[in-house]
Design an enzyme around this catalytic site. Structure first.
Site, mmCIF file in Angstrom:
data_model
loop_
_atom_site.group_PDB
_atom_site.id
_atom_site.type_symbol
_atom_site.label_atom_id
_atom_site.label_comp_id
_atom_site.label_asym_id
_atom_site.label_seq_id
_atom_site.Cartn_x
_atom_site.Cartn_y
_atom_site.Cartn_z
ATOM 1 N N SER A 154 0.837 -1.199 0.000
ATOM 2 C CA SER A 154 0.000 0.000 0.000
ATOM 3 C C SER A 154 0.880 1.260 0.000
ATOM 4 C CB SER A 154 -0.936 -0.030 1.220
ATOM 5 O OG SER A 154 -1.904 0.975 1.157
ATOM 6 N N ASP A 318 -8.919 -6.304 -4.596
ATOM 7 C CA ASP A 318 -8.504 -4.994 -4.087
ATOM 8 C C ASP A 318 -9.029 -3.911 -5.024
ATOM 9 O OD1 ASP A 318 -7.262 -2.742 -3.118
ATOM 10 O OD2 ASP A 318 -5.235 -3.562 -3.165
ATOM 11 N N HIS A 351 -8.184 -4.934 -0.156
ATOM 12 C CA HIS A 351 -6.874 -4.302 -0.001
ATOM 13 C C HIS A 351 -6.091 -4.925 1.155
ATOM 14 C CE1 HIS A 351 -3.815 -1.324 -0.499
ATOM 15 N NE2 HIS A 351 -4.002 -0.798 0.703
#
Length: 378
Positions: A154, A318, A351
């Site tokens: 991320s 995601d 995610h």
């Protein structure tokens, strides 16, 4: 109880830097601290170091526990340790709390020596570039001239990418997981709604709530609830909660559904652990990151001087950092004829999948990391 594959009982350390750090905003930090942890042993020629960059709400506490009584291990403990994908028998792994954080590194909660009060609103807005620049100083402090690898998921993946751009000679491999070369307009919008929830909380006091002995808890709670929704996939939420009720329908605005109970729990937990000013700065750094901006939005040009080899990983469910965004990075790397491996992992967790101990995902990381040579700096 510690698992045999745990790094064991660890302790955080603090590195103090007395030299000024010029930030991208033009402001200068005259001095600062970075809190970090290390796992494994640095080899004789210091060629086996791996830096872990954390995501928005992460910290330096990547693996292990501070005592045998600790209920929870570090946030990526399933990945880092002896015989785990990031094997501490081979690598010297470093976790660092970013500048502006609320886990010991200099940030809004730190004492400003000029006022002898918490910095609060006076602590500068930071960027991914600022974090990477400070991390290079930590590497220097540890005597490491080149990293065997840098790993991040991320927002951490953005830092890994920036390392290869800003310091191409100092990184041999970059693992960019569930990340993107910049935020979409939708992601910027999510961040702004979360920030407004905090800023408009009556207890925020323009960022100087420390002086009033309060916390903008309601705003933080809502920000985390909103963020948590975007980290999960619809399938994951459906499988875990569906439309299950806590009890019988009461026709009120109190908790009726299991999903509501879960979000409120996550919001309350986060509001009790995380600093609101740090949250504002972390999300703003996400917004600002865009290495292609000064190259007329051409990411290939932005990566022209990169020398590292890459593993890029995305997850099918995601939707906040979709596989398409990872493929943008892959294309730009291939345009520059760089070595890049790409894996799109089928996963239901959204995610948050990059944090999960998925066997297929971990095998991909294990195979790539096992191929990295650490005998000598190249």
């Amino acid at each position: 109880m510690l698992e045999p594959s745990s790094v064991g009982i660890i302790a955080a350390k603090t590195a103090h830097f007395s030299q000024p750090l010029r930030l991208k905003s033009g402001e200068i930090l005259p001095q600062f601290d970075l809190v970090y942890e290390t796992y494994g042993t640095l080899n004789a020629n210091k060629s086996n170091a791996v830096l872990i960059c954390h995501a928005l709400s992460g910290s330096h506490h990547v693996a292990g526990k501070y005592s045998t009584d600790d209920k929870y291990s570090g946030w990526w403990d399933n990945l880092v340790g002896p015989n785990k994908p990031l094997d501490t028998n081979k690598f010297f792994v470093i976790g660092v709390n970013n500048l502006g954080g609320c886990h010991g590194s200099s940030g809004p909660t730190s004492i400003n020596p000029e006022t002898v009060k918490a910095f609060g609103s006076k602590f500068p807005v930071l960027t991914v570039e600022d974090w990477v620049n400070s991390q290079t100083l930590l590497a220097d402090y540890l005597g490491i001239t080149q990293l065997a690898a840098i790993v991040g998921g991320s927002l951490g993946g953005m830092q890994a990418l920036q390392w290869t751009i800003a310091y191409p000679e100092r990184v041999r491999h970059a693992l960019v997981i569930a990340s993107a070369p910049n935020l979409t307009a939708q992601n910027i919008a999510f961040n702004e709604v979360a920030r407004q929830a905090i800023i408009t909380d009556p207890e925020f006091h323009d960022g100087d709530y420390y002086e009033y002995g309060v916390v903008p808890r309601r705003g933080l709670r809502i920000a985390r609830m909103l963020g948590h929704i975007t980290y999960l996939s619809d399938d994951a939420m459906g499988a875990k909660f569906g439309r299950k009720l806590k009890d019988s329908i009461k026709y009120t605005f109190d908790v009726e559904f299991e999903m509501e109970s879960y979000l409120r729990y996550q919001g309350d937990k986060f509001a009790g652990e995380f600093d609101a000013n740090t949250y504002l700065r972390m999300t703003r750094a996400l917004d600002y990151f865009d290495p292609a901006l000064r190259y007329d939005a051409d990411l290939s040009k932005a990566l022209a001087n990169v020398k590292a080899k890459f593993l890029v990983v995305s997850f099918t469910s995601d939707w906040r950092f979709s596989p398409a965004r990872s493929r943008e990075i892959v294309k730009a790397l291939l345009d520059n004829e760089l070595s890049v491996s790409y894996a799109e992992v089928t996963a239901a967790h959204g995610h948050d999948a990059f944090l999960m101990p998925d066997a297929h995902y971990h095998n991909i990381l294990r195979n790539y990391l096992s191929s990295i040579e650490v005998g000598a700096i190249k």
